[in-house]
Design an enzyme around this catalytic site. Structure first.
Site, mmCIF file in Angstrom:
data_model
loop_
_atom_site.group_PDB
_atom_site.id
_atom_site.type_symbol
_atom_site.label_atom_id
_atom_site.label_comp_id
_atom_site.label_asym_id
_atom_site.label_seq_id
_atom_site.Cartn_x
_atom_site.Cartn_y
_atom_site.Cartn_z
ATOM 1 N N LYS A 52 -2.648 -5.859 -10.215
ATOM 2 C CA LYS A 52 -1.651 -4.793 -10.421
ATOM 3 C C LYS A 52 -0.242 -5.384 -10.455
ATOM 4 O O LYS A 52 0.574 -5.026 -11.305
ATOM 5 C CB LYS A 52 -1.771 -3.745 -9.303
ATOM 6 C CG LYS A 52 -3.029 -2.891 -9.417
ATOM 7 C CD LYS A 52 -3.296 -2.075 -8.154
ATOM 8 C CE LYS A 52 -4.645 -1.378 -8.225
ATOM 9 N NZ LYS A 52 -5.037 -0.726 -6.960
ATOM 10 N N GLN A 96 -3.282 0.409 -0.670
ATOM 11 C CA GLN A 96 -4.572 -0.082 -1.175
ATOM 12 C C GLN A 96 -5.710 0.365 -0.250
ATOM 13 O O GLN A 96 -5.668 0.127 0.957
ATOM 14 C CB GLN A 96 -4.521 -1.613 -1.299
ATOM 15 C CG GLN A 96 -5.749 -2.224 -1.924
ATOM 16 C CD GLN A 96 -5.981 -1.790 -3.379
ATOM 17 O OE1 GLN A 96 -5.057 -1.729 -4.171
ATOM 18 N NE2 GLN A 96 -7.223 -1.466 -3.705
ATOM 19 N N ASP A 119 -0.651 6.847 -7.083
ATOM 20 C CA ASP A 119 -2.120 6.797 -7.099
ATOM 21 C C ASP A 119 -2.711 8.185 -7.360
ATOM 22 O O ASP A 119 -3.885 8.315 -7.702
ATOM 23 C CB ASP A 119 -2.644 6.290 -5.740
ATOM 24 C CG ASP A 119 -3.210 4.882 -5.835
ATOM 25 O OD1 ASP A 119 -3.496 4.437 -6.967
ATOM 26 O OD2 ASP A 119 -3.360 4.238 -4.779
#
Ligand code: NAP
Length: 306
Positions: A52, A96, A119
């Protein structure tokens, strides 16, 4: 033989869009920035985060990594998120997953400012997705939707079967695919589904998101169906350099013989997830810049007409 859907190629186009929009923001003096919060040393998470960050840099965006030990206290993690919420130079926050045991995932996700929830996991984002409001869509399901659209796979009236009902893949996919503008009829299967083959064999579009290698055999697939493999499984492979190889949930070779379209693993859905994240970060930065400009405009107007 199925047409192989090249997720990398579609992702390149989306990354290009992100790069163009980033350049436009930079001309306004804003550099989109994602803060990545990583607790623990899960090897898959480390490699996802690295991918990412590399993609962000490639599009001209900044990233800041906050690494915390696996034993971090929840309160400390929440403190990091609160500080990032208040930091105007940070436009997106990505925590994460999975988090180390003992840390409540829902509490942590809910602590992220919805305006920075790139997200798309915050309850406000999920609510907006369900109700059709403005908000960030979760990257993997959104990426699957874009792949179907870019490949010209018909969804209007199509029967879609999804294997897996997680909050980050299966459930949001079911929601997005049943939107009026997509117009599919969706069946969501899980471990409680009796004889899933009864459903999958009827599917025009079959999406595997269970994390079970080999779950989808050719016998479960309708001739000519589009098969989208979201699964990413690490299988031990002592002969390879890394000691493992990646596999999806689909028995690729035999299914490719029968399907109309198929996504490979790697190179299918994975690159789309990263590309959609870039778009969400640039969107968050644009929203923040527009709000700041509107605020400045309102202040200027107040001075002029007072
Ligand atoms: P998850 O939270 O573990 O959820 C798995 C889901 O699959 C659960 O709903 C489970 O059912 C269901 N399931 C398990 N075995 C099944 C079976 N035999 N038949 C039908 N359903 C079954 O996983 P996730 O986070 O959604 O991820 C799923 C897979 O996608 C993983 O391999 C993950 O690595 C991959 N993934 C890939 C990307 C990408 O960018 N390509 C992104 C995210 C995830 P129950 O609810 O009944 O337990």
């Amino acid at each position: 033989m199925a047409k192989i859907i090249d997720g990398k190629a579609v992702a390149v186009k989306i990354r290009e869009e992100a790069r163009t929009r980033t350049a436009a923001l930079q001309a306004r003096g804003v550099r989109p920035c994602l803060a990545v919060v990583l607790a623990g040393e899960d090897p898959a998470s480390l490699s996802y985060v690295a991918a990412k960050e590399k993609a962000l840099a490639g599009a001209g965006m900044a990233s800041r990594e906050f690494r915390l030990p696996a034993g971090v206290a929840e309160a400390e993690l929440l403190g990091v998120i609160n500080a990032l919420n208040a930091d105007e130079t940070v436009h997106g926050i990505l925590v994460q997953l999975p988090l180390p045991s003992g840390i409540r995932e829902k509490t942590v996700i809910s602590a992220v400012d919805p305006a920075k929830d790139v997200d798309g996991f915050h309850p406000v984002s999920v609510g907006n997705m369900v109700l059709g409001g403005k908000g960030f869509l979760p990257c993997t399901p959104h990426g699957v939707l874009v792949l179907l659209r870019e490949e010209g796979i018909p969804t209007d009236g199509a029967r879609v079967v999804i294997l897996g009902r997680s909050n980050i893949v299966g459930k949001p996919l079911a929601c997005l695919l049943s939107r009026r503008e997509v117009n599919a009829t969706v069946t969501l299967c899980h471990t409680g589904t009796r004889n899933p083959g009864l459903y999958t064999r009827e599917a025009d579009i079959l999406i595997a998101a269970a994390g079970r290698p080999g779950l989808v055999s050719a016998g479960m697939v309708k001739e000519g169906a589009a098969v989208i493999d979201v699964g990413v499984n690490r299988l031990a492979d002592p002969g390879s350099k890394k000691g493992y190889r990646l596999s999806g949930d689909v028995d690729y070779g035999p299914v490719a013989e029968k399907a109309g379209w198929i996504t490979p693993v790697p190179g299918g859905v994975g690159p789309m997830t990263v590309a959609m994240l870039l778009l969400n970060v640039v969107q968050a930065a644009e929203d923040a810049a527009n709000a700041a400009d509107a605020g400045a405009g309102a202040r200027a107007a107040a001075v002029r007409y007072d």
